[in-house]
Scaffold this motif. Structure first.
Motif, PDB file in Angstrom:
ATOM      1  N   ALA A 145       0.822  -1.214   0.000  1.00 33.68           N
ATOM      2  CA  ALA A 145       0.000   0.000   0.000  1.00 33.68           C
ATOM      3  C   ALA A 145       0.853   1.261   0.000  1.00 33.68           C
ATOM      4  O   ALA A 145       0.449   2.290  -0.561  1.00 33.68           O
ATOM      5  CB  ALA A 145      -0.933  -0.007   1.208  1.00 33.68           C
ATOM      6  N   ASP A 146       2.042   1.210   0.615  1.00 31.93           N
ATOM      7  CA  ASP A 146       2.902   2.389   0.675  1.00 31.93           C
ATOM      8  C   ASP A 146       3.971   2.397  -0.416  1.00 31.93           C
ATOM      9  O   ASP A 146       4.920   3.185  -0.372  1.00 31.93           O
ATOM     10  CB  ASP A 146       3.574   2.492   2.046  1.00 31.93           C
ATOM     11  CG  ASP A 146       4.421   1.260   2.384  1.00 31.93           C
ATOM     12  OD1 ASP A 146       4.435   0.303   1.561  1.00 31.93           O
ATOM     13  OD2 ASP A 146       5.054   1.248   3.457  1.00 31.93           O
ATOM     14  N   SER A 147       3.814   1.534  -1.421  1.00 27.52           N
ATOM     15  CA  SER A 147       4.778   1.470  -2.521  1.00 27.52           C
ATOM     16  C   SER A 147       4.740   2.750  -3.356  1.00 27.52           C
ATOM     17  O   SER A 147       3.675   3.362  -3.531  1.00 27.52           O
ATOM     18  CB  SER A 147       4.455   0.275  -3.420  1.00 27.52           C
ATOM     19  OG  SER A 147       5.206   0.313  -4.624  1.00 27.52           O
ATOM     20  N   PRO A 148       5.887   3.163  -3.894  1.00 32.43           N
ATOM     21  CA  PRO A 148       5.896   4.340  -4.765  1.00 32.43           C
ATOM     22  C   PRO A 148       5.270   4.073  -6.134  1.00 32.43           C
ATOM     23  O   PRO A 148       4.993   5.007  -6.889  1.00 32.43           O
ATOM     24  CB  PRO A 148       7.388   4.657  -4.902  1.00 32.43           C
ATOM     25  CG  PRO A 148       8.068   3.342  -4.697  1.00 32.43           C
ATOM     26  CD  PRO A 148       7.234   2.639  -3.671  1.00 32.43           C
ATOM     27  N   TYR A 149       5.028   2.792  -6.453  1.00 29.45           N
ATOM     28  CA  TYR A 149       4.485   2.441  -7.762  1.00 29.45           C
ATOM     29  C   TYR A 149       2.957   2.492  -7.744  1.00 29.45           C
ATOM     30  O   TYR A 149       2.292   1.747  -7.023  1.00 29.45           O
ATOM     31  CB  TYR A 149       4.969   1.045  -8.179  1.00 29.45           C
ATOM     32  CG  TYR A 149       6.461   0.877  -8.038  1.00 29.45           C
ATOM     33  CD1 TYR A 149       7.334   1.762  -8.681  1.00 29.45           C
ATOM     34  CD2 TYR A 149       7.001  -0.125  -7.236  1.00 29.45           C
ATOM     35  CE1 TYR A 149       8.704   1.639  -8.546  1.00 29.45           C
ATOM     36  CE2 TYR A 149       8.372  -0.268  -7.095  1.00 29.45           C
ATOM     37  CZ  TYR A 149       9.221   0.628  -7.747  1.00 29.45           C
ATOM     38  OH  TYR A 149      10.591   0.492  -7.590  1.00 29.45           O
ATOM     39  N   ALA A 157       8.809   1.010 -15.744  1.00 30.21           N
ATOM     40  CA  ALA A 157       9.824   2.067 -15.851  1.00 30.21           C
ATOM     41  C   ALA A 157      10.961   1.841 -14.852  1.00 30.21           C
ATOM     42  O   ALA A 157      12.144   1.985 -15.185  1.00 30.21           O
ATOM     43  CB  ALA A 157       9.173   3.426 -15.616  1.00 30.21           C
ATOM     44  N   ALA A 158      10.618   1.461 -13.622  1.00 36.91           N
ATOM     45  CA  ALA A 158      11.639   1.211 -12.597  1.00 36.91           C
ATOM     46  C   ALA A 158      12.495   0.011 -12.969  1.00 36.91           C
ATOM     47  O   ALA A 158      13.717   0.014 -12.762  1.00 36.91           O
ATOM     48  CB  ALA A 158      10.960   0.983 -11.245  1.00 36.91           C
ATOM     49  N   ALA A 159      11.871  -1.022 -13.521  1.00 33.09           N
ATOM     50  CA  ALA A 159      12.607  -2.222 -13.901  1.00 33.09           C
ATOM     51  C   ALA A 159      13.538  -1.966 -15.076  1.00 33.09           C
ATOM     52  O   ALA A 159      14.633  -2.537 -15.157  1.00 33.09           O
ATOM     53  CB  ALA A 159      11.624  -3.339 -14.244  1.00 33.09           C
ATOM     54  N   LYS A 160      13.122  -1.113 -15.983  1.00 29.72           N
ATOM     55  CA  LYS A 160      13.993  -0.781 -17.127  1.00 29.72           C
ATOM     56  C   LYS A 160      15.159   0.097 -16.692  1.00 29.72           C
ATOM     57  O   LYS A 160      16.265  -0.019 -17.218  1.00 29.72           O
ATOM     58  CB  LYS A 160      13.173  -0.099 -18.220  1.00 29.72           C
ATOM     59  CG  LYS A 160      12.256  -1.058 -18.973  1.00 29.72           C
ATOM     60  CD  LYS A 160      11.589  -0.409 -20.176  1.00 29.72           C
ATOM     61  CE  LYS A 160      10.809  -1.441 -20.968  1.00 29.72           C
ATOM     62  NZ  LYS A 160      10.156  -0.873 -22.172  1.00 29.72           N
ATOM     63  N   ALA A 161      14.908   0.942 -15.708  1.00 27.54           N
ATOM     64  CA  ALA A 161      15.981   1.809 -15.209  1.00 27.54           C
ATOM     65  C   ALA A 161      17.036   1.000 -14.453  1.00 27.54           C
ATOM     66  O   ALA A 161      18.240   1.264 -14.574  1.00 27.54           O
ATOM     67  CB  ALA A 161      15.400   2.887 -14.303  1.00 27.54           C
ATOM     68  N   LYS A 162      16.598   0.002 -13.695  1.00 28.92           N
ATOM     69  CA  LYS A 162      17.520  -0.840 -12.925  1.00 28.92           C
ATOM     70  C   LYS A 162      17.077  -2.304 -13.042  1.00 28.92           C
ATOM     71  O   LYS A 162      16.340  -2.809 -12.196  1.00 28.92           O
ATOM     72  CB  LYS A 162      17.533  -0.420 -11.453  1.00 28.92           C
ATOM     73  CG  LYS A 162      18.140   0.958 -11.206  1.00 28.92           C
ATOM     74  CD  LYS A 162      18.190   1.263  -9.715  1.00 28.92           C
ATOM     75  CE  LYS A 162      18.819   2.623  -9.436  1.00 28.92           C
ATOM     76  NZ  LYS A 162      18.886   2.923  -7.980  1.00 28.92           N
ATOM     77  N   PRO A 163      17.532  -2.985 -14.089  1.00 28.53           N
ATOM     78  CA  PRO A 163      17.145  -4.388 -14.292  1.00 28.53           C
ATOM     79  C   PRO A 163      17.471  -5.273 -13.086  1.00 28.53           C
ATOM     80  O   PRO A 163      18.524  -5.118 -12.464  1.00 28.53           O
ATOM     81  CB  PRO A 163      17.973  -4.798 -15.517  1.00 28.53           C
ATOM     82  CG  PRO A 163      18.215  -3.507 -16.250  1.00 28.53           C
ATOM     83  CD  PRO A 163      18.383  -2.479 -15.173  1.00 28.53           C
ATOM     84  N   GLU A 164      16.531  -6.145 -12.752  1.00 27.29           N
ATOM     85  CA  GLU A 164      16.652  -7.118 -11.663  1.00 27.29           C
ATOM     86  C   GLU A 164      16.698  -6.486 -10.277  1.00 27.29           C
ATOM     87  O   GLU A 164      16.966  -7.168  -9.277  1.00 27.29           O
ATOM     88  CB  GLU A 164      17.872  -8.021 -11.862  1.00 27.29           C
ATOM     89  CG  GLU A 164      17.816  -8.823 -13.148  1.00 27.29           C
ATOM     90  CD  GLU A 164      18.967  -9.812 -13.272  1.00 27.29           C
ATOM     91  OE1 GLU A 164      19.271 -10.495 -12.279  1.00 27.29           O
ATOM     92  OE2 GLU A 164      19.548  -9.895 -14.363  1.00 27.29           O
ATOM     93  N   SER A 165      16.400  -5.192 -10.192  1.00 29.47           N
ATOM     94  CA  SER A 165      16.401  -4.532  -8.884  1.00 29.47           C
ATOM     95  C   SER A 165      15.094  -4.739  -8.126  1.00 29.47           C
ATOM     96  O   SER A 165      15.048  -4.564  -6.905  1.00 29.47           O
ATOM     97  CB  SER A 165      16.656  -3.024  -9.044  1.00 29.47           C
ATOM     98  OG  SER A 165      15.606  -2.411  -9.773  1.00 29.47           O
ATOM     99  N   LEU A 166      14.036  -5.118  -8.833  1.00 31.24           N
ATOM    100  CA  LEU A 166      12.740  -5.338  -8.200  1.00 31.24           C
ATOM    101  C   LEU A 166      12.528  -6.831  -7.955  1.00 31.24           C
ATOM    102  O   LEU A 166      12.659  -7.648  -8.877  1.00 31.24           O
ATOM    103  CB  LEU A 166      11.603  -4.801  -9.075  1.00 31.24           C
ATOM    104  CG  LEU A 166      11.636  -3.295  -9.395  1.00 31.24           C
ATOM    105  CD1 LEU A 166      10.411  -2.915 -10.216  1.00 31.24           C
ATOM    106  CD2 LEU A 166      11.706  -2.476  -8.127  1.00 31.24           C
TER     107      LEU A 166
END
Length: 336
Positions: A145-149, A157-166
């Motif tokens: 619920a408190d996720s920035p996504y 977008a976050a995954a493309k910016a930092k692959p395998e970070s999620l």
């Protein structure tokens, strides 16, 4: 003379008893399955191959309770998690074929695992007797619920910016949730890190706690967390939105046209179950699945109550082994 009369009367009684005995034996020979009419004469064990509290468990308890109450039966839920559901299904496959041990299987352990596992301890089509398809449900991608996504696009977008970070959770390697997320990564051209669990409960706890960034699982598994505000649903995997999450867009609506993945649930028993026992179980479950209260409760969990014949369920298993087998091979997923 009195002695002779007594003997004649006794003889007549003996002849009568013999005739009754013969007729009883003839009746049993004419109806070899007559003993099955007493089924069930003791509690039935329904194995759920995942931990208590997950989507499979909730569906099993709701439907089994209705079947038990309506028929005066005793049905005991036995949670046997592990190995992507294989442990529970294998236990049912190896049980005596008497109708007293059943399993609520699902897409993962009946249709996916035959291709995913190099050495599966059972063959769904040879070692099990399909009884009835119970329900189907889409998957839902959630974040805390408190996720920035806020949207699926944010995750991509976050995954493309930092692959395998999620990190993303699943209820086990090779489950529908795992492979559906793998499918989505291929569709969106992104890469996440998979964190498999033995069931839904711990994965949900870690998502809320921040150790996991996202989780894709069946709607029945996660809808409670969404409704109580602990998770935010970003997208569902069905072609259309689900009635109980009407504000949540589909993956296709979120920019990934053609994406679809659903999971189904069905009751099966060991191979060789007597046909009359299968028919009795099929009728009882079909009747329960037509009950308005059961349908409403399953719908509130994001699942559609189904039903049907054993033959229809057998065909579904056969067809989906081929369909999901292709996806397993394309994804490169393997479990030893």
């Amino acid at each position: 003379m009195p002695h002779r009369a007594l003997t004649a009367a006794a003889s007549r009684r003996l002849i009568g008893i013999a005739a009754i005995t013969f007729l009883a034996g003839a009746t049993l020979m004419a109806h070899p399955t007559a003993s099955a009419q007493a089924y069930p004469s003791r509690p039935i064990k329904l194995i759920v191959p995942f931990p208590a509290g997950g989507g499979t468990d909730l569906i099993a308890r709701e439907v089994a309770n209705k079947v038990a109450v309506a028929n005066g039966w005793s049905i005991i839920i036995d949670n046997k998690p592990g190995s992507g559901g294989n442990l529970g299904v294998d236990a049912a496959a190896k049980a005596p074929a008497d109708g007293y041990t059943l399993v609520l299987g699902q897409t993962s352990n009946l249709a996916i695992n035959p291709t995913l596992y190099a050495k599966l301890p059972y063959n769904p089509e040879k070692d099990l007797t399909p009884i009835v398809e119970v329900a189907s449900a889409p998957l839902v991608l959630v974040v805390a619920a408190d996720s920035p996504y806020k949207t699926l696009a944010d995750v991509v977008a976050a995954a493309k910016a930092k692959p395998e970070s999620l990190n993303y959770a699943s209820s086990g390697s090779g489950t529908v949730a795992h492979l559906a997320t793998e499918m989505f990564q291929k569709t969106a051209a992104v890469k996440f890190t998979h964190v498999p669990y033995k069931g839904a409960a711990q994965g949900s706890t870690d998502l809320i706690g921040g150790q996991i960034q996202m989780y894709m699982s069946s709607v029945p598994t996660l809808i409670g967390y969404v409704k109580n505000g602990k998770m935010r649903a970003l997208a569902v995997t069905s072609p259309k939105r689900t009635a109980d999450l009407p504000s949540v867009p589909t993956v296709a609506e979120s920019g990934f046209k053609g994406f679809e993945a659903v999971t189904w649930f069905g009751v099966a028993g060991p191979a060789g179950l007597p046909k009359d026992v299968v028919a009795k179980l099929n009728g009882a479950f079909n009747k329960a699945l037509q009950d308005p209260e059961v349908r409403k409760k399953l719908a509130s969990q994001g699942a559609d109550a189904l039903g049907g014949t054993p033959e229809q369920f057998a065909k579904l298993i056969h067809d989906d082994i081929g369909r999901w087998g292709k996806i397993v091979k394309e994804s490169g997923a393997k479990v030893d």
